[in-house]
Every structure is written in C-alpha cells, then in structure tokens.
Design a protein around this motif. Sequence first.
Motif, PDB file in Angstrom:
ATOM      1  N   GLN B  82      13.624   7.259 -10.649  1.00 61.22           N
ATOM      2  CA  GLN B  82      14.058   6.863 -11.997  1.00 61.22           C
ATOM      3  C   GLN B  82      14.248   5.356 -11.958  1.00 61.22           C
ATOM      4  OE1 GLN B  82      17.452   9.015 -13.481  1.00 61.22           O
ATOM      5  NE2 GLN B  82      16.398  10.990 -13.397  1.00 61.22           N
ATOM      6  N   PRO B  83      13.235   4.599 -12.378  1.00 60.81           N
ATOM      7  CA  PRO B  83      13.338   3.140 -12.282  1.00 60.81           C
ATOM      8  C   PRO B  83      14.565   2.625 -13.015  1.00 60.81           C
ATOM      9  CG  PRO B  83      11.491   3.798 -13.690  1.00 60.81           C
ATOM     10  CD  PRO B  83      11.977   5.032 -13.013  1.00 60.81           C
ATOM     11  N   THR B  84      15.296   1.730 -12.354  1.00 55.25           N
ATOM     12  CA  THR B  84      16.458   1.109 -12.980  1.00 55.25           C
ATOM     13  C   THR B  84      16.109  -0.288 -13.488  1.00 55.25           C
ATOM     14  OG1 THR B  84      17.170   0.295 -10.826  1.00 55.25           O
ATOM     15  CG2 THR B  84      18.100   2.385 -11.560  1.00 55.25           C
ATOM     16  N   GLU B  85      15.009  -0.835 -13.012  1.00 57.70           N
ATOM     17  CA  GLU B  85      14.489  -2.106 -13.523  1.00 57.70           C
ATOM     18  C   GLU B  85      13.065  -1.864 -13.984  1.00 57.70           C
ATOM     19  OE1 GLU B  85      15.834  -5.163 -13.824  1.00 57.70           O
ATOM     20  OE2 GLU B  85      17.774  -4.639 -12.926  1.00 57.70           O
ATOM     21  N   ARG B  86      12.765  -2.314 -15.205  1.00 55.84           N
ATOM     22  CA  ARG B  86      11.402  -2.222 -15.722  1.00 55.84           C
ATOM     23  C   ARG B  86      11.021  -3.591 -16.250  1.00 55.84           C
ATOM     24  NH1 ARG B  86       9.656   3.025 -17.132  1.00 55.84           N
ATOM     25  NH2 ARG B  86      11.287   4.634 -17.025  1.00 55.84           N
ATOM     26  N   THR B  87       9.806  -4.012 -15.925  1.00 55.04           N
ATOM     27  CA  THR B  87       9.338  -5.285 -16.438  1.00 55.04           C
ATOM     28  C   THR B  87       7.814  -5.226 -16.520  1.00 55.04           C
ATOM     29  OG1 THR B  87       9.462  -7.692 -16.114  1.00 55.04           O
ATOM     30  CG2 THR B  87       9.201  -6.374 -14.139  1.00 55.04           C
ATOM     31  N   ARG B  88       7.217  -6.275 -17.072  1.00 55.72           N
ATOM     32  CA  ARG B  88       5.764  -6.433 -17.037  1.00 55.72           C
ATOM     33  C   ARG B  88       5.497  -7.700 -16.236  1.00 55.72           C
ATOM     34  NH1 ARG B  88       2.497  -3.533 -20.190  1.00 55.72           N
ATOM     35  NH2 ARG B  88       0.955  -5.207 -20.137  1.00 55.72           N
ATOM     36  N   ALA B  89       4.490  -7.665 -15.387  1.00 56.31           N
ATOM     37  CA  ALA B  89       4.233  -8.833 -14.554  1.00 56.31           C
ATOM     38  C   ALA B  89       2.771  -8.897 -14.149  1.00 56.31           C
ATOM     39  CB  ALA B  89       5.101  -8.800 -13.300  1.00 56.31           C
ATOM     40  N   THR B  90       2.299 -10.118 -14.004  1.00 56.19           N
ATOM     41  CA  THR B  90       1.001 -10.363 -13.377  1.00 56.19           C
ATOM     42  C   THR B  90       1.257 -10.582 -11.898  1.00 56.19           C
ATOM     43  OG1 THR B  90       0.186 -11.383 -15.401  1.00 56.19           O
ATOM     44  CG2 THR B  90      -1.007 -11.891 -13.351  1.00 56.19           C
ATOM     45  N   VAL B  91       0.556  -9.830 -11.073  1.00 56.31           N
ATOM     46  CA  VAL B  91       0.798  -9.870  -9.634  1.00 56.31           C
ATOM     47  C   VAL B  91      -0.489 -10.331  -8.958  1.00 56.31           C
ATOM     48  CG1 VAL B  91       1.334  -8.467  -7.606  1.00 56.31           C
ATOM     49  CG2 VAL B  91       2.509  -8.015  -9.780  1.00 56.31           C
ATOM     50  N   THR B  92      -0.399 -11.409  -8.187  1.00 56.58           N
ATOM     51  CA  THR B  92      -1.617 -11.979  -7.596  1.00 56.58           C
ATOM     52  C   THR B  92      -1.891 -11.489  -6.173  1.00 56.58           C
ATOM     53  OG1 THR B  92      -0.349 -13.881  -6.795  1.00 56.58           O
ATOM     54  CG2 THR B  92      -1.384 -14.082  -8.977  1.00 56.58           C
ATOM     55  N   SER B  93      -0.872 -10.904  -5.557  1.00 55.12           N
ATOM     56  CA  SER B  93      -1.043 -10.475  -4.162  1.00 55.12           C
ATOM     57  C   SER B  93       0.139  -9.608  -3.752  1.00 55.12           C
ATOM     58  CB  SER B  93      -1.095 -11.693  -3.237  1.00 55.12           C
ATOM     59  OG  SER B  93       0.159 -12.361  -3.265  1.00 55.12           O
ATOM     60  N   LYS B  94       0.070  -9.001  -2.575  1.00 53.50           N
ATOM     61  CA  LYS B  94       1.218  -8.256  -2.049  1.00 53.50           C
ATOM     62  C   LYS B  94       2.413  -9.189  -1.855  1.00 53.50           C
ATOM     63  CE  LYS B  94       1.043  -4.982   1.111  1.00 53.50           C
ATOM     64  NZ  LYS B  94       0.682  -4.137   2.298  1.00 53.50           N
ATOM     65  N   GLY B 188      -6.042   5.035  -1.941  1.00 54.71           N
ATOM     66  CA  GLY B 188      -5.776   4.875  -0.508  1.00 54.71           C
ATOM     67  C   GLY B 188      -4.517   4.056  -0.265  1.00 54.71           C
ATOM     68  N   HIS B 189      -4.362   3.686   0.985  1.00 55.00           N
ATOM     69  CA  HIS B 189      -3.245   2.861   1.446  1.00 55.00           C
ATOM     70  C   HIS B 189      -3.569   1.398   1.132  1.00 55.00           C
ATOM     71  CE1 HIS B 189      -0.266   1.490   4.591  1.00 55.00           C
ATOM     72  NE2 HIS B 189      -1.084   0.460   4.601  1.00 55.00           N
ATOM     73  N   ILE B 190      -2.687   0.720   0.424  1.00 59.14           N
ATOM     74  CA  ILE B 190      -3.007  -0.622  -0.090  1.00 59.14           C
ATOM     75  C   ILE B 190      -2.917  -1.700   0.986  1.00 59.14           C
ATOM     76  CG2 ILE B 190      -2.282  -2.438  -1.699  1.00 59.14           C
ATOM     77  CD1 ILE B 190      -1.378  -0.194  -3.593  1.00 59.14           C
ATOM     78  N   LEU B 191      -4.011  -2.422   1.162  1.00 59.12           N
ATOM     79  CA  LEU B 191      -4.043  -3.584   2.049  1.00 59.12           C
ATOM     80  C   LEU B 191      -3.866  -4.874   1.247  1.00 59.12           C
ATOM     81  CD1 LEU B 191      -7.049  -2.473   4.296  1.00 59.12           C
ATOM     82  CD2 LEU B 191      -4.593  -2.258   4.798  1.00 59.12           C
ATOM     83  N   ALA B 192      -4.421  -4.907   0.039  1.00 57.09           N
ATOM     84  CA  ALA B 192      -4.319  -6.100  -0.813  1.00 57.09           C
ATOM     85  C   ALA B 192      -4.472  -5.668  -2.256  1.00 57.09           C
ATOM     86  CB  ALA B 192      -5.397  -7.120  -0.438  1.00 57.09           C
ATOM     87  N   LEU B 193      -3.872  -6.442  -3.170  1.00 56.81           N
ATOM     88  CA  LEU B 193      -4.011  -6.107  -4.585  1.00 56.81           C
ATOM     89  C   LEU B 193      -3.858  -7.357  -5.443  1.00 56.81           C
ATOM     90  CD1 LEU B 193      -1.032  -6.186  -6.114  1.00 56.81           C
ATOM     91  CD2 LEU B 193      -0.704  -4.062  -4.904  1.00 56.81           C
ATOM     92  N   GLU B 194      -4.497  -7.308  -6.612  1.00 53.25           N
ATOM     93  CA  GLU B 194      -4.327  -8.339  -7.629  1.00 53.25           C
ATOM     94  C   GLU B 194      -4.487  -7.654  -8.974  1.00 53.25           C
ATOM     95  OE1 GLU B 194      -7.106 -11.572  -7.381  1.00 53.25           O
ATOM     96  OE2 GLU B 194      -6.224 -12.608  -9.114  1.00 53.25           O
ATOM     97  N   THR B 195      -3.534  -7.912  -9.882  1.00 54.87           N
ATOM     98  CA  THR B 195      -3.619  -7.225 -11.178  1.00 54.87           C
ATOM     99  C   THR B 195      -4.526  -7.994 -12.144  1.00 54.87           C
ATOM    100  OG1 THR B 195      -1.725  -8.376 -12.152  1.00 54.87           O
ATOM    101  CG2 THR B 195      -1.254  -6.370 -10.876  1.00 54.87           C
ATOM    102  N   GLU B 196      -5.023  -7.255 -13.117  1.00 55.65           N
ATOM    103  CA  GLU B 196      -5.788  -7.832 -14.228  1.00 55.65           C
ATOM    104  C   GLU B 196      -4.776  -8.074 -15.340  1.00 55.65           C
ATOM    105  OE1 GLU B 196      -9.532  -7.866 -14.245  1.00 55.65           O
ATOM    106  OE2 GLU B 196      -8.991  -9.300 -15.833  1.00 55.65           O
ATOM    107  N   GLY B 197      -4.201  -9.272 -15.388  1.00 57.60           N
ATOM    108  CA  GLY B 197      -3.130  -9.526 -16.355  1.00 57.60           C
ATOM    109  C   GLY B 197      -1.885  -8.738 -15.983  1.00 57.60           C
ATOM    110  N   GLU B 198      -1.066  -8.481 -17.005  1.00 62.79           N
ATOM    111  CA  GLU B 198       0.218  -7.834 -16.711  1.00 62.79           C
ATOM    112  C   GLU B 198       0.070  -6.334 -16.499  1.00 62.79           C
ATOM    113  OE1 GLU B 198       2.961  -8.862 -19.837  1.00 62.79           O
ATOM    114  OE2 GLU B 198       3.493 -10.746 -18.848  1.00 62.79           O
TER     115      GLU B 198
END
Lengths: 237, 237
Positions: B82-94, B188-198
């Motif tokens: 049950q998330p207690t913090e919710r936000t929107r974010a652009t994430v460029t990496s782990k 799969g198991h995440i090694l790296a990630l980058e979001t497309e916008g928020e």
Amino acid sequence: MANELYQYSIISALMDGVASHGTPIASVLAHGDHGLGTFRSMDGEMIVLDGAVFQMKSDGSIIPITDPAETITPFATVTRFQPTERTRATVTSKQDLAALLNRLFPAARNHFLAIRLDGVFKSINVRTAGGQCFPREGMVAVAERQTTHTFHGVRGTVVGFRCPDWTMGVNVAGDHMHFISEDRQRGGHILALETEGEVEVGVAMMSKFHVDLPEGDDEFNEAALVKDEKGIHAVEG
Amino acid sequence: MANELYQYSIISALMDGVASHGTPIASVLAHGDHGLGTFRSMDGEMIVLDGAVFQMKSDGSIIPITDPAETITPFATVTRFQPTERTRATVTSKQDLAALLNRLFPAARNHFLAIRLDGVFKSINVRTAGGQCFPREGMVAVAERQTTHTFHGVRGTVVGFRCPDWTMGVNVAGDHMHFISEDRQRGGHILALETEGEVEVGVAMMSKFHVDLPEGDDEFNEAALVKDEKGIHAVEG
C-alpha cells in the motif's frame, strides 16, 4: 504461534549505542514469554521467564518489571516457548552445552534454538551492563564497565537462544543466555556455567523469525549498523 | 498487515545453490501481493504483481502461474503493498531512481522500501536466469549463463524492494527490481532502466520483517550460508 523468534531492533543498533528509545516491554511480551534483552540506556540485563520480566542491574539488584506498558526496551528477543526436546543433563561448561544442543538438533545449524535450563548450578558467572554514560555510547565501551559476579550452588533458570551464523549483526550468532536465581535475587548475562549434577533441559527449534525495527527514532536512522562480528562476540559471547 | 516484508529463505541460501525444494507459492501469496523471487532450480525470475505471479524464463517466454499451490519457490520476497508516497517522475537510470527514493524517504536508510513504477520505459535492460545445471549449483555460476534482453518503448510495471545494508546476505542489500510489460510478454530482473517521460511512482517504507526458513531441507541445513557480498552484488545488483 509457539516457537517463533521475535526481536525488537537489531544487535548492530545496540552495538552502535542506539538505546535512548525503544518499544514498551508490553508490546514485546505480546510475542513471547521467554527471552532476553536490555533496557533504555543499556541499564542492566533483561530476562523474560514464563512471561515475567526482570531487570538485573550492575549493582547486583534485581527489579521485577511490574509496569511493562511503561518500561521501554531498545532491544529484546523473545519467543512463545514450547520445548520440543526435553532431557536431563549434567553440563560442565557453555561449550559442553553447545555440544549437547548439537546432539539434540543435528539439522539445526542454520536455524534458531530457544533454550531453557532449570536446576542447581555449581558455578555460574554472569555480567551485568551498567548503562551508557551518554546517548549513543557504543556497547563495547559500555561493556568495559560491566560488573561480573560468580554464584555457587545456586538454584535457578537459564533462558537463552542460539542464533545461526548468518544472523550475525541482526542478532547474536551463537548461544546467548541470561540467568536468574529461583529466589529472583541474583542473575545476569551468562559468561560461564557449570551445573550441580543434572538439570532439566528444554529446547525448541525455530524457523520463523520476525523483526520489528524502531520507527521515528533518529538514533536508529543515523546509525551505521556495520556488522562488528568481533565486537559482538566480545560483549555477547 | 500492509507494508510488512515477508521472505521465504535467505539470499545466501540461493547463492549457495539451495534451490531444489522450497515452499508453495500460495503460502508466499498469503503474505503479500507484490514481490519477486525465483523458482525451483532458479529457473527464471518471479514477479508478483497485484497478487498475480509470472515466471519469466531465459528463453524470453513468460508463464502465468495458475497453480500457486502446486508451484514451488526456493526464495521469494513479498509485501501487501500500500504505497504511502505517490508521485510522478522521469527516471534516467537506476542511480537516478535510488536518488529519488532517498529524497522521498530521507529517514529510511536502515529500513525497507517497497517500490512500484508504472508507465512507459524508453529502455529497460533485464536478465533472466536459465536455471541450475545440477542441484546445489551456486548462483554466481547460474548467473554466468543468464540471458539479457533490452526492451525499448515498452509499457509495463517495475516491482521491487530496497533492503538496508545490514540485511546483506539475508536479503539483497540495495534496490532489487523486476519488470513485466503490460502485455505480459516481456520481463526479467532489471539491470538498467530509463523512463519515457514521467511514470507513476509508488513507495512504502517497511519496518516489520518476517523470515520463514526452509524446514526439513537437507540442502539448506548443509549450506555454509557465508555472506558473499561481492557475489550478491554481482548477480543481484
């Protein structure tokens, strides 16, 4: 449930001197009637025996905790103890007791044990922590001021746990036991023991493990909590 | 209760190749609807998303687990999220996500976090374990045969946990996350990630921690369970 290990905080926090705050002992007792721990500022040793809690202080006094809802512990480990193995044994040392536990539970190297001995002890050597001189004083420093006592021919009870090696830092790996005499006048953290003939031995293996971490506690949040294996063995061995 | 961490077995056991036996996934789901883990013989990556379980295999296939009472896991971590913090974010990496989590929970350095991201990912790089070649084959050896995939412009969900440093060996210290696409075809198991916008970010801090150890499992009983911090970082980082 019986024979599940519950602990409040982790031993590395106590090593780091995180002992100003904690949880009411009553909330620990909700998880068990058999266990050990300490008090705010590491002022003495806690033993939980059949649900009764005693504070064993470095001046040798023993105080029954009659207000567990109002008394705080920064670190405690308990279980609802139901021994699954019972025997009688003459125990010549902590090492001898460890060997007995190995024989009783050959397949428990990576599990927890809850331990209780009842009987007469020819010799029992205990220490009692005298408390921090200031907040965040680490446990190794506190232990340098500990008091030790040796009791001879004393009837009483040993309450303890064996934690597997992989828990080191979370709890105390190895056998960790406290003692209280039948007359509730003497006790402490056991450094050495030898029984007077046979004593009653009760043991249970535990495979469920619950940890409650301090919430809203700056000391806990700021602590490095680096595993100090040598330090833990020195002060809890 | 919501936002309590439950795990079956410990990561050091998986490192030691303890993966022939385990617990039915149904018994893990009794403790949470959000999580990750693996399957018998480390055959693929497990993700638990809103209570549904998927096996993400090294050949790229994704199998919904429709019989959790009959499917065994040797290691899994879940929570009733049950998330207690919710936000929107652009994430460029782990690393960028780690920094975001630090900002959202400045006082959680020694606590656990449950993490979920929902949205479109510009790039997501995963590995999937291909399974043991023989019983007790260790995880470092298994990981040498892992398959990696990179997905671009994929909509999906990240499910993960942050475990504090002091848990290393019990669980994976740091951020450990798995991914599954919205069409449940890739993951799969995440090694790296980058979001497309928020993307949507949901996080909860956890201060209660429950571990069930394997019972009657010779592999677990015989394992050394020595903390291999470097190895865990190498295969779970």
